[in-house]
Design a protein around this motif. Structure first.
Motif, mmCIF file in Angstrom:
data_model
loop_
_atom_site.group_PDB
_atom_site.id
_atom_site.type_symbol
_atom_site.label_atom_id
_atom_site.label_comp_id
_atom_site.label_asym_id
_atom_site.label_seq_id
_atom_site.Cartn_x
_atom_site.Cartn_y
_atom_site.Cartn_z
ATOM 1 N N GLU A 282 6.587 0.944 13.191
ATOM 2 C CA GLU A 282 5.494 -0.034 13.291
ATOM 3 C C GLU A 282 5.516 -1.039 12.122
ATOM 4 O O GLU A 282 5.365 -2.234 12.343
ATOM 5 C CB GLU A 282 4.154 0.718 13.355
ATOM 6 N N GLN B 43 0.438 -8.040 14.350
ATOM 7 C CA GLN B 43 0.748 -6.836 15.144
ATOM 8 C C GLN B 43 -0.400 -6.491 16.094
ATOM 9 O O GLN B 43 -0.482 -5.386 16.591
ATOM 10 C CB GLN B 43 1.171 -5.673 14.259
ATOM 11 N N LEU C 216 3.253 -12.747 2.750
ATOM 12 C CA LEU C 216 2.655 -11.449 2.402
ATOM 13 C C LEU C 216 1.133 -11.549 2.461
ATOM 14 O O LEU C 216 0.542 -12.484 1.931
ATOM 15 C CB LEU C 216 3.097 -11.045 0.986
ATOM 16 N N GLY C 217 0.524 -10.562 3.140
ATOM 17 C CA GLY C 217 -0.932 -10.471 3.151
ATOM 18 C C GLY C 217 -1.333 -9.389 2.158
ATOM 19 O O GLY C 217 -1.101 -9.503 0.954
ATOM 20 N N THR D 19 0.815 -1.228 0.000
ATOM 21 C CA THR D 19 0.000 0.000 0.000
ATOM 22 C C THR D 19 0.846 1.275 0.000
ATOM 23 O O THR D 19 0.301 2.366 -0.167
ATOM 24 C CB THR D 19 -0.984 0.038 1.191
ATOM 25 N N ALA E 287 -7.255 -16.738 6.402
ATOM 26 C CA ALA E 287 -6.243 -15.685 6.572
ATOM 27 C C ALA E 287 -6.205 -14.701 5.404
ATOM 28 O O ALA E 287 -5.783 -13.557 5.568
ATOM 29 C CB ALA E 287 -4.874 -16.323 6.766
ATOM 30 N N PHE F 237 9.018 -15.367 2.692
ATOM 31 C CA PHE F 237 8.386 -14.187 3.301
ATOM 32 C C PHE F 237 6.885 -14.265 3.063
ATOM 33 O O PHE F 237 6.436 -14.409 1.924
ATOM 34 C CB PHE F 237 8.949 -12.880 2.708
ATOM 35 N N GLY G 253 -0.017 -6.326 2.223
ATOM 36 C CA GLY G 253 1.094 -5.397 2.039
ATOM 37 C C GLY G 253 0.840 -4.013 2.617
ATOM 38 O O GLY G 253 1.444 -3.028 2.183
ATOM 39 N N SER G 254 -0.043 -3.918 3.650
ATOM 40 C CA SER G 254 -0.351 -2.597 4.216
ATOM 41 C C SER G 254 0.455 -2.288 5.469
ATOM 42 O O SER G 254 0.235 -1.263 6.114
ATOM 43 C CB SER G 254 -1.853 -2.477 4.517
ATOM 44 N N ASN G 255 1.387 -3.188 5.802
ATOM 45 C CA ASN G 255 2.253 -2.902 6.950
ATOM 46 C C ASN G 255 3.696 -3.289 6.649
ATOM 47 O O ASN G 255 4.434 -3.698 7.542
ATOM 48 C CB ASN G 255 1.735 -3.629 8.198
ATOM 49 N N ARG H 207 -12.147 7.827 9.849
ATOM 50 C CA ARG H 207 -10.881 7.385 9.258
ATOM 51 C C ARG H 207 -10.719 7.954 7.852
ATOM 52 O O ARG H 207 -9.609 8.349 7.468
ATOM 53 C CB ARG H 207 -10.815 5.854 9.239
ATOM 54 N N VAL I 75 6.813 -3.548 9.002
ATOM 55 C CA VAL I 75 7.916 -4.490 8.860
ATOM 56 C C VAL I 75 8.762 -4.030 7.681
ATOM 57 O O VAL I 75 8.237 -3.816 6.577
ATOM 58 C CB VAL I 75 7.336 -5.900 8.573
ATOM 59 N N GLY J 294 -5.770 -4.474 4.868
ATOM 60 C CA GLY J 294 -5.016 -5.716 5.035
ATOM 61 C C GLY J 294 -5.891 -6.935 5.209
ATOM 62 O O GLY J 294 -7.114 -6.879 5.080
ATOM 63 N N THR J 295 -5.238 -8.032 5.534
ATOM 64 C CA THR J 295 -5.907 -9.329 5.609
ATOM 65 C C THR J 295 -6.146 -9.752 7.061
ATOM 66 O O THR J 295 -5.475 -9.263 7.980
ATOM 67 C CB THR J 295 -5.033 -10.406 4.930
ATOM 68 N N SER K 126 -3.760 -9.849 11.018
ATOM 69 C CA SER K 126 -4.283 -9.081 12.160
ATOM 70 C C SER K 126 -3.695 -9.505 13.513
ATOM 71 O O SER K 126 -3.464 -8.649 14.363
ATOM 72 C CB SER K 126 -5.826 -9.114 12.188
HETATM 73 C C1 LIG Z 1 -4.294 3.713 5.838
HETATM 74 C C2 LIG Z 1 -3.852 2.676 6.850
HETATM 75 C C3 LIG Z 1 -4.407 2.684 8.122
HETATM 76 C C4 LIG Z 1 -4.023 1.729 9.074
HETATM 77 N N1 LIG Z 1 -4.601 1.756 10.309
HETATM 78 C C5 LIG Z 1 -4.263 0.828 11.237
HETATM 79 C C6 LIG Z 1 -4.902 0.844 12.532
HETATM 80 O O1 LIG Z 1 -5.784 1.665 12.809
HETATM 81 N N2 LIG Z 1 -4.511 -0.074 13.436
HETATM 82 C C7 LIG Z 1 -3.557 -1.022 13.139
HETATM 83 O O2 LIG Z 1 -3.262 -1.838 14.025
HETATM 84 N N3 LIG Z 1 -2.944 -1.064 11.928
HETATM 85 C C8 LIG Z 1 -3.270 -0.164 10.970
HETATM 86 N N4 LIG Z 1 -2.657 -0.189 9.734
HETATM 87 C C9 LIG Z 1 -1.596 -1.176 9.464
HETATM 88 C C10 LIG Z 1 -2.080 -2.451 8.703
HETATM 89 O O3 LIG Z 1 -3.314 -2.215 8.077
HETATM 90 C C11 LIG Z 1 -2.223 -3.658 9.641
HETATM 91 O O4 LIG Z 1 -0.996 -3.942 10.268
HETATM 92 C C12 LIG Z 1 -2.688 -4.920 8.892
HETATM 93 O O5 LIG Z 1 -3.026 -5.934 9.807
HETATM 94 C C13 LIG Z 1 -1.631 -5.456 7.917
HETATM 95 O O6 LIG Z 1 -2.257 -6.469 7.138
HETATM 96 P P1 LIG Z 1 -1.644 -6.963 5.768
HETATM 97 O O7 LIG Z 1 -2.434 -8.152 5.332
HETATM 98 O O8 LIG Z 1 -1.588 -5.855 4.807
HETATM 99 O O9 LIG Z 1 -0.184 -7.431 6.227
HETATM 100 P P2 LIG Z 1 1.185 -7.315 5.415
HETATM 101 O O10 LIG Z 1 1.572 -5.887 5.319
HETATM 102 O O11 LIG Z 1 1.105 -8.089 4.157
HETATM 103 O O12 LIG Z 1 2.169 -8.061 6.429
HETATM 104 C C14 LIG Z 1 2.477 -7.502 7.681
HETATM 105 C C15 LIG Z 1 3.277 -8.532 8.492
HETATM 106 O O13 LIG Z 1 2.451 -9.661 8.776
HETATM 107 C C16 LIG Z 1 3.015 -10.857 8.241
HETATM 108 N N5 LIG Z 1 1.890 -11.657 7.740
HETATM 109 C C17 LIG Z 1 0.926 -11.267 6.861
HETATM 110 N N6 LIG Z 1 0.043 -12.274 6.686
HETATM 111 C C18 LIG Z 1 0.458 -13.309 7.445
HETATM 112 C C19 LIG Z 1 -0.008 -14.638 7.662
HETATM 113 N N7 LIG Z 1 -1.133 -15.119 7.080
HETATM 114 N N8 LIG Z 1 0.696 -15.449 8.492
HETATM 115 C C20 LIG Z 1 1.820 -15.001 9.093
HETATM 116 N N9 LIG Z 1 2.320 -13.764 8.928
HETATM 117 C C21 LIG Z 1 1.643 -12.925 8.107
HETATM 118 C C22 LIG Z 1 3.967 -10.402 7.146
HETATM 119 O O14 LIG Z 1 4.992 -11.361 6.962
HETATM 120 C C23 LIG Z 1 4.485 -9.102 7.738
HETATM 121 O O15 LIG Z 1 5.493 -9.386 8.669
HETATM 122 C C24 LIG Z 1 -3.031 0.750 8.750
HETATM 123 C C25 LIG Z 1 -2.474 0.741 7.452
HETATM 124 C C26 LIG Z 1 -2.891 1.695 6.512
HETATM 125 C C27 LIG Z 1 -2.308 1.650 5.131
#
Ligand SMILES: Cc1cc2nc3c(=O)[nH]c(=O)nc-3n(C[C@H](O)[C@H](O)[C@H](O)COP(=O)(O)OP(=O)(O)OC[C@H]3O[C@@H](n4cnc5c(N)ncnc54)[C@H](O)[C@@H]3O)c2cc1C
Length: 357
Positions: A353, A125, A50-51, A14, A90, A48, A53-55, A236, A355, A117-118, A122
């Protein structure tokens, strides 16, 4: 098993940083992971997960094999006297899952609406917003060990949840910096399914200024879960940049926790510092305020910038789909410069915050 080679990752993060995965496999169930681990070429190859990609911040092409989690499904799997137990794949989109729970009459996740994200990421983090964290609604999860292919289940205690923290963020190798933390599962576990315990006797979680404002605007003392969901989405959308338009990963730094003595020292440096006393007596500082006080709001390094409306969010001022996007190097240079100036002014080292890959 289809292994996609040299796949552009700009649409899959993202921040929309331009980078490639040397190799990427889409995971639809545990059999996909087990099949991969049975192939000699991939069995011990670094991986690695990937969900959405928002963190993540990509600082270059990703050399480990990317496992993109696309496991679907959501259903009620049981109930206790106090809660409905809902199980989710997931790879489901978090916000769509929250909307589905409300449509089905299961409440409790509404304050965490619109987090990108996924579902699988959740617990990683321990996501949270507006007074509710994942751990407040968590039941258990199923995961697969990427070294052995074995399936395992973890309850909340075994996930060792903390503020934006869990066992999945800590290395599986003993590390002197880990202190008393349990040995972690970083890069070792792929989360397959998460189960949530959603309360039968639901009460709204209130107490945030933005939500209080909505209650006043709507002359409403007892909002429904659907109202809270709608308000959180509106708040938001007004506060945070839409990652489809302006790349970002939400909050870039954690809010630091300090001792009351450290807080006194910071108040002496700037009496206006925004802080909240926690139940255990420690004090949480607003990282966005500290960054703002150092004059970073609106500043940039290359195409990476500090969001004008909220200094805690770093943004991609370049393209979300073209080559002139912010680079991972620009983002991390900006992040390090912010950390240095906050440290020099307040003596606080901000922790990132997302990765960094
Ligand atoms: C606009 C915006 C607002 C946000 N607001 C918040 C908020 O209010 N609160 C908050 O807590 N976060 C927030 N975030 C951060 C983010 O959305 C969360 O951390 C979200 O849970 C990341 O999900 P993802 O699927 O995109 O993970 P990714 O970015 O793909 O991965 C993040 C980490 O999780 C690991 N991972 C992903 N999927 C799995 C899996 N299935 N098994 C094991 N490991 C895995 C990855 O290896 C990586 O280390 C925000 C982000 C954005 C862009």
């Amino acid at each position: 098993m289809l292994v996609e080679k040299n796949l552009p990752l700009q649409p899959f993060n993202t921040f929309h940083i331009v980078a490639k995965a040397h190799a990427l496999v889409r995971i639809h169930d545990e059999a996909d992971v087990q099949g991969l681990l049975n192939e000699p070429v991939w069995a011990t190859f670094p991986k690695f997960v990937l969900g959405g990609g928002s963190n993540v911040v990509l600082t270059g092409d990703v050399k480990p094999l990317v496992l993109k989690v696309e496991i679907k499904g959501r259903k009620l799997v049981g109930e206790t006297a106090k809660a409905f137990i809902v199980e989710v794949g997931a790879g489901e989109n978090w916000h769509e899952f929250v909307a589905w729970t409300l449509a089905e009459g299961y409440f409790g996740l509404e304050n965490m609406a619109l987090i990108p994200g996924t579902v699988g990421a959740s617990p990683v983090q321990n996501i949270g917003a507006y007074g509710v964290e994942l751990q407040d609604r968590f039941d258990s999860l199923d995961a697969i060990d990427l070294h052995t292919g074995k399936l395992f289940t973890l309850n909340a205690a075994q996930c060792a949840f903390g503020y934006r923290d869990s066992v999945f963020k800590h290395s599986s190798v003993a590390n002197e910096y880990e202190g008393q933390k349990p040995i972690g599962l970083k890069d070792r576990a792929l989360i397959l399914r998460v189960r949530f315990a959603l309360p039968k006797l639901w009460k709204p979680v209130l107490g945030y200024a933005d939500i209080d404002k909505k209650m006043a605007e709507h002359a409403c003392l007892k909002p429904t879960a659907q109202q809270l969901f709608d308000w959180v989405c509106e708040i938001r959308r007004a506060k945070l940049p839409n990652p489809d338009v302006m790349g970002n990963v939400g909050s870039f730094f954690k809010n630091p926790t300090v001792t009351p003595e450290q807080c006194e020292d910071i108040i002496a440096r700037d009496p206006k510092v925004v802080h909240y006393v926690l139940a255990d007596g420690s004090v949480k500082l607003a990282a966005g305020w500290l960054i703002d006080a150092c004059g970073w709001r609106g500043k940039s390094v290359g195409q990476a910038g500090v969001f004008e409306k909220q200094a805690l969010v770093l943004v991609n001022r370049g393209s979300v789909s073209g080559p002139d996007a912010a680079t991972g190097g620009e983002v991390m240079t900006l992040a390090k410069a912010i950390q240095t100036s906050v440290y020099e002014r307040f003596g606080i080292l901000l922790e990132t915050e997302p990765v960094v890959v």
